[in-house]
Design a protein around this motif. Structure first.
Motif, PDB file in Angstrom:
ATOM      1  N   LYS A 262      32.196  39.368  37.969  1.00  0.00           N
ATOM      2  CA  LYS A 262      32.666  38.465  36.926  1.00  0.00           C
ATOM      3  C   LYS A 262      33.942  38.988  36.265  1.00  0.00           C
ATOM      4  O   LYS A 262      34.869  38.218  35.974  1.00  0.00           O
ATOM      5  CB  LYS A 262      31.568  38.297  35.869  1.00  0.00           C
ATOM      6  N   LYS A 263      34.007  40.306  36.051  1.00  0.00           N
ATOM      7  CA  LYS A 263      35.170  40.903  35.378  1.00  0.00           C
ATOM      8  C   LYS A 263      36.426  40.798  36.245  1.00  0.00           C
ATOM      9  O   LYS A 263      37.528  40.569  35.733  1.00  0.00           O
ATOM     10  CB  LYS A 263      34.880  42.367  35.046  1.00  0.00           C
ATOM     11  N   LEU A 264      36.269  40.948  37.558  1.00  0.00           N
ATOM     12  CA  LEU A 264      37.423  40.942  38.458  1.00  0.00           C
ATOM     13  C   LEU A 264      37.767  39.556  38.990  1.00  0.00           C
ATOM     14  O   LEU A 264      38.873  39.348  39.504  1.00  0.00           O
ATOM     15  CB  LEU A 264      37.160  41.883  39.643  1.00  0.00           C
ATOM     16  N   ARG A 265      36.857  38.614  38.867  1.00  0.00           N
ATOM     17  CA  ARG A 265      37.040  37.277  39.438  1.00  0.00           C
ATOM     18  C   ARG A 265      38.332  36.597  39.010  1.00  0.00           C
ATOM     19  O   ARG A 265      39.013  35.973  39.863  1.00  0.00           O
ATOM     20  CB  ARG A 265      35.842  36.392  39.071  1.00  0.00           C
ATOM     21  N   PRO A 266      38.771  36.653  37.739  1.00  0.00           N
ATOM     22  CA  PRO A 266      40.007  35.952  37.358  1.00  0.00           C
ATOM     23  C   PRO A 266      41.247  36.443  38.099  1.00  0.00           C
ATOM     24  O   PRO A 266      42.262  35.720  38.144  1.00  0.00           O
ATOM     25  CB  PRO A 266      40.125  36.249  35.852  1.00  0.00           C
ATOM     26  N   HIS A 267      41.182  37.630  38.707  1.00  0.00           N
ATOM     27  CA  HIS A 267      42.351  38.198  39.369  1.00  0.00           C
ATOM     28  C   HIS A 267      42.312  38.051  40.880  1.00  0.00           C
ATOM     29  O   HIS A 267      43.256  38.454  41.562  1.00  0.00           O
ATOM     30  CB  HIS A 267      42.466  39.687  39.001  1.00  0.00           C
ATOM     31  N   PHE A 268      41.226  37.482  41.422  1.00  0.00           N
ATOM     32  CA  PHE A 268      41.091  37.361  42.872  1.00  0.00           C
ATOM     33  C   PHE A 268      42.238  36.561  43.487  1.00  0.00           C
ATOM     34  O   PHE A 268      42.885  36.995  44.448  1.00  0.00           O
ATOM     35  CB  PHE A 268      39.755  36.698  43.241  1.00  0.00           C
ATOM     36  N   SER A 269      42.480  35.377  42.950  1.00  0.00           N
ATOM     37  CA  SER A 269      43.495  34.492  43.543  1.00  0.00           C
ATOM     38  C   SER A 269      44.895  35.090  43.466  1.00  0.00           C
ATOM     39  O   SER A 269      45.738  34.848  44.349  1.00  0.00           O
ATOM     40  CB  SER A 269      43.475  33.130  42.836  1.00  0.00           C
ATOM     41  N   ASP A 270      45.152  35.908  42.448  1.00  0.00           N
ATOM     42  CA  ASP A 270      46.479  36.546  42.323  1.00  0.00           C
ATOM     43  C   ASP A 270      46.718  37.555  43.435  1.00  0.00           C
ATOM     44  O   ASP A 270      47.819  37.655  43.952  1.00  0.00           O
ATOM     45  CB  ASP A 270      46.605  37.235  40.964  1.00  0.00           C
TER      46      ASP A 270
END
Length: 272
Positions: A262-270
């Motif tokens: 959950k913590k790393l998910r916002p940066h996956f697409s980047d």
């Protein structure tokens, strides 16, 4: 906890999509392959044959700790869940990179990707379990009601693999060497679990603490459970301490894995 509940709701809501993607993932493994699904069984069968030659009647002549059981009958229930676990963890670790086009979609819940990989590996495991049943029947073992308990231990192995996969797949996006680390750890893990050998070997050498140390490995519970189901007829509640320990470790690891994911998910697409 709200995150876990929302994920469970998402899984239930999108169960048809998860099922369809899992079947598609299973089928694409053999696209362009002449023998197709046959290759699924080549490595496991060859591996079992090699270990049988080394530890069986031709090699070191290791005697299984279960009375009236051959080495193959003792080996197969231990190695079958390991093949599933190793494949699920290896495939799941790279699932975000493999499905990067879905990760970049805002409306797609990427947490279901490790589940898709897990179910795809379960299809393979189902075939292998069927072969295990056939081997036992051909070798003269009468069916027991405890054989159905394999379903419980397969579920337990799935949850343990999924807990680890949420952590490794999230890290793999940013640290590409995670797949190699997982592969090396699995090689060690196979020998740290009494799959090809019995922990009785340590007792014969006077190493009385070794069996207790081996039981700290959560997968010991799975391997022992498959053997209980197929050979001795013992039920999971007959190992109460190991059952509580296994599920305690698995739940903690699942919560940790989901938290990291959950913590790393916002940066996956980047990154992808």
């Amino acid at each position: 906890m709200n995150y876990v509940i929302s994920l469970l709701k998402e899984i239930i809501t999108r169960r048809r999509l998860i099922w369809d993607l899992s079947k598609a993932d299973f089928k694409k493994r053999f696209v362009g392959s002449y023998f197709g699904v046959v290759w699924m069984f080549v490595q496991p069968v060859v591996t079992v044959l090699i270990y049988w030659l080394i530890f069986g009647p031709i090699g070191f002549k290791s005697a299984p700790p279960v009375p009236n059981a051959s080495y193959v009958q003792w080996l197969v229930p231990g190695i079958a869940p390991w093949f599933f676990f190793a494949e699920a963890l290896n495939c799941g670790t790279g699932c975000l990179q493999e499905y990067n086009y879905l990760v970049k979609k805002v409306v797609f819940r990427v947490e279901i990707l490790p589940i898709i990989k897990l179910i795809s590996c379960l299809f393979v495991h189902g075939f292998f379990v069927a072969i295990m049943f056939v081997v036992f029947l051909i070798s003269g073992k009468a069916p027991q009601i405890s054989w159905l308990q394999v379903l419980y231990y397969a579920f337990a192995a799935s949850m343990f693999a999924l807990a680890l996969t949420y952590f490794t797949s999230a890290i793999q996006v940013f640290f590409k060497d995670m797949a190699q680390i997982v592969s090396i750890c699995l090689q060690f893990g196979m020998w740290l679990t009494p799959i090809m050998y019995s922990e009785q070997l340590f007792l014969e050498k006077g190493l009385t603490m070794a069996p207790t140390i081996l039981k700290l490995n959560p997968f010991y519970y799975i391997a022992a459970g498959y053997r209980d189901s197929m050979l001795t007829g013992d039920w999971f509640y007959m190992r109460p301490t190991l059952t509580v320990y296994f599920w305690g470790v698995t739940i903690v690891m699942m919560l940790v894995g989901l938290k990291v994911f959950k913590k790393l998910r916002p940066h996956f697409s980047d990154v992808l």
